[in-house]
Design an enzyme around this catalytic site. Structure first.
Site, PDB file in Angstrom:
ATOM      1  N   ASP A  67      16.817  26.925  47.892  1.00 38.09           N
ATOM      2  CA  ASP A  67      17.573  26.504  46.474  1.00 38.09           C
ATOM      3  C   ASP A  67      17.287  26.885  45.381  1.00 38.09           C
ATOM      4  O   ASP A  67      16.196  27.229  45.808  1.00 38.09           O
ATOM      5  CB  ASP A  67      17.362  24.709  46.708  1.00 38.09           C
ATOM      6  CG  ASP A  67      16.200  24.263  46.874  1.00 38.09           C
ATOM      7  OD1 ASP A  67      15.998  24.642  46.580  1.00 38.09           O
ATOM      8  OD2 ASP A  67      16.431  23.346  47.259  1.00 38.09           O
ATOM      9  N   ASN A 136      14.852  10.888  49.621  1.00 41.92           N
ATOM     10  CA  ASN A 136      16.103  10.137  49.887  1.00 41.92           C
ATOM     11  C   ASN A 136      16.725  11.085  50.992  1.00 41.92           C
ATOM     12  O   ASN A 136      17.748  11.036  51.038  1.00 41.92           O
ATOM     13  CB  ASN A 136      16.618   9.897  48.399  1.00 41.92           C
ATOM     14  CG  ASN A 136      16.966  11.553  48.243  1.00 41.92           C
ATOM     15  OD1 ASN A 136      16.674  12.199  48.870  1.00 41.92           O
ATOM     16  ND2 ASN A 136      17.649  12.412  46.755  1.00 41.92           N
ATOM     17  N   HIS A 138      17.137  14.245  51.168  1.00 41.25           N
ATOM     18  CA  HIS A 138      17.780  15.163  50.672  1.00 41.25           C
ATOM     19  C   HIS A 138      17.359  16.734  51.527  1.00 41.25           C
ATOM     20  O   HIS A 138      16.000  16.861  52.280  1.00 41.25           O
ATOM     21  CB  HIS A 138      18.052  15.538  50.014  1.00 41.25           C
ATOM     22  CG  HIS A 138      16.967  16.012  48.579  1.00 41.25           C
ATOM     23  ND1 HIS A 138      16.923  15.664  47.586  1.00 41.25           N
ATOM     24  CD2 HIS A 138      15.914  16.685  49.488  1.00 41.25           C
ATOM     25  CE1 HIS A 138      15.283  16.708  46.997  1.00 41.25           C
ATOM     26  NE2 HIS A 138      14.774  16.720  48.149  1.00 41.25           N
ATOM     27  N   GLU A 143      21.583  15.930  47.638  1.00 39.52           N
ATOM     28  CA  GLU A 143      21.367  14.736  48.187  1.00 39.52           C
ATOM     29  C   GLU A 143      22.426  13.725  48.792  1.00 39.52           C
ATOM     30  O   GLU A 143      23.253  14.120  49.127  1.00 39.52           O
ATOM     31  CB  GLU A 143      21.183  14.111  46.610  1.00 39.52           C
ATOM     32  CG  GLU A 143      20.905  15.251  45.727  1.00 39.52           C
ATOM     33  CD  GLU A 143      19.541  14.659  45.634  1.00 39.52           C
ATOM     34  OE1 GLU A 143      18.780  14.549  46.077  1.00 39.52           O
ATOM     35  OE2 GLU A 143      18.712  15.383  44.831  1.00 39.52           O
TER      36      GLU A 143
HETATM   37  P1  PGA Z   1       7.800  18.159  48.670  1.00 40.33           P
HETATM   38  O1  PGA Z   1       9.654  18.063  48.661  1.00 40.33           O
HETATM   39  O2  PGA Z   1       7.915  18.769  49.580  1.00 40.33           O
HETATM   40  O3  PGA Z   1       7.275  18.208  47.785  1.00 40.33           O
HETATM   41  O4  PGA Z   1       7.638  16.733  48.914  1.00 40.33           O
HETATM   42  C1  PGA Z   1      10.459  17.915  49.450  1.00 40.33           C
HETATM   43  C2  PGA Z   1      11.880  17.875  49.411  1.00 40.33           C
HETATM   44  O5  PGA Z   1      12.306  17.323  48.826  1.00 40.33           O
HETATM   45  O6  PGA Z   1      13.075  18.525  50.094  1.00 40.33           O
END
Ligand code: PGA
Length: 241
Positions: A67, A136, A138, A143
């Site tokens: 992304d 959450n 994702h 999302e």
């Molecule tokens: P993080 O994010 O590695 O900074 O915890 C993970 C994500 O949001 O996929």
């Protein structure tokens, strides 16, 4: 699904690097799907070390990032391109023709996301997709509520995600409101998936993703339907498994 519990994120990074290196040794021209975020930083450091000590040759791999923020130029300090350049591309000597990431400033966003899926297909599809998981559930920026059949698309970021990512910006107002992300189906089309999950704040969502119902409320739960998934969790994240 194979679950590997390690003592801490450092051990997780070492184990993850072993799996990625094994993939590249088996297929030097592997197509890798890659994440940003705090989670993969240790893995990228391990890969850079392996390149420097000539344990692995990345000169034939292709990478596709999950992304990118929409609206940030690639030179922006917070763009995912910059993150990848600092953590992986430059330390591993990856050439620009090897790396792919959606352009956050493409004038035609719809054309950009369609071209991204087409480029993945043209490369032969993803051999190994590395993932983190959001608080959450994702995966990428998919999302809760995202169509499981989605391909690369433009998304509106949830407040939850913008708050989680505000730590990298001066204020939450600077966190972009939109992003481009591989879709859930784009991710599930990868031949193999390696998900890394570290920290006690991920314990509940990881439990739900792996042991709860497969549901659009938890996008990571769709991994339960994939035939070749390895999850590496540290003891804190895996506490409920
Ligand atoms: P993080 O994010 O590695 O900074 O915890 C993970 C994500 O949001 O996929």
């Amino acid at each position: 699904m194979k679950l590997i519990i390690v003592a801490n994120p450092e051990a997780g990074a070492v184990r993850a690097a072993e799996i990625v290196i094994q993939q590249i040794k088996a297929k030097p021209a592997s197509v890798l799907g890659l994440p940003t975020g705090g989670t993969p930083v240790g893995l990228y450091a391990q890969l850079a070390k392996a390149v420097k000590t000539k344990q692995v040759d990345l000169s034939h791999v292709k990478t596709f990032n999950l992304d990118e923020y929409y609206g940030l130029p690639k030179e922006d300090a917070q763009s995912y391109y910059t993150f990848m350049n600092v953590n992986l591309y430059a330390p591993c000597g990856l050439r620009p023709d090897q790396t792919h990431i959606p352009s956050g400033t493409a004038p035609d966003a719809e054309a950009e996301v369609c071209a991204y899926d087409a480029a993945i297909s043209k490369a032969g599809g993803l051999d190994l997709q590395v993932l983190g998981i959001g608080g959450n559930g994702h995966i990428g920026f998919n999302e809760p509520g995202t169509d499981p059949k989605s391909r690369t698309h433009v998304v509106t970021l949830t407040q939850n995600t913008r708050e989680a990512n505000a730590r990298f910006f001066t204020s939450i107002g600077e966190v972009p409101t939109h992003a481009m992300t591989m879709g859930i189906q784009t991710i599930l089309d990868a031949k193999a998936i390696l998900m890394l999950v570290f920290g006690s704040n991920k314990a509940d969502i990881l439990f739900d993703a792996l042991k709860g119902p497969v549901s659009i409320e938890n996008p990571a739960s769709f991994l339960q339907n994939h035939p070749d998934v390895i999850v590496i969790a540290d003891q804190a994240a895996g506490a409920r498994l």
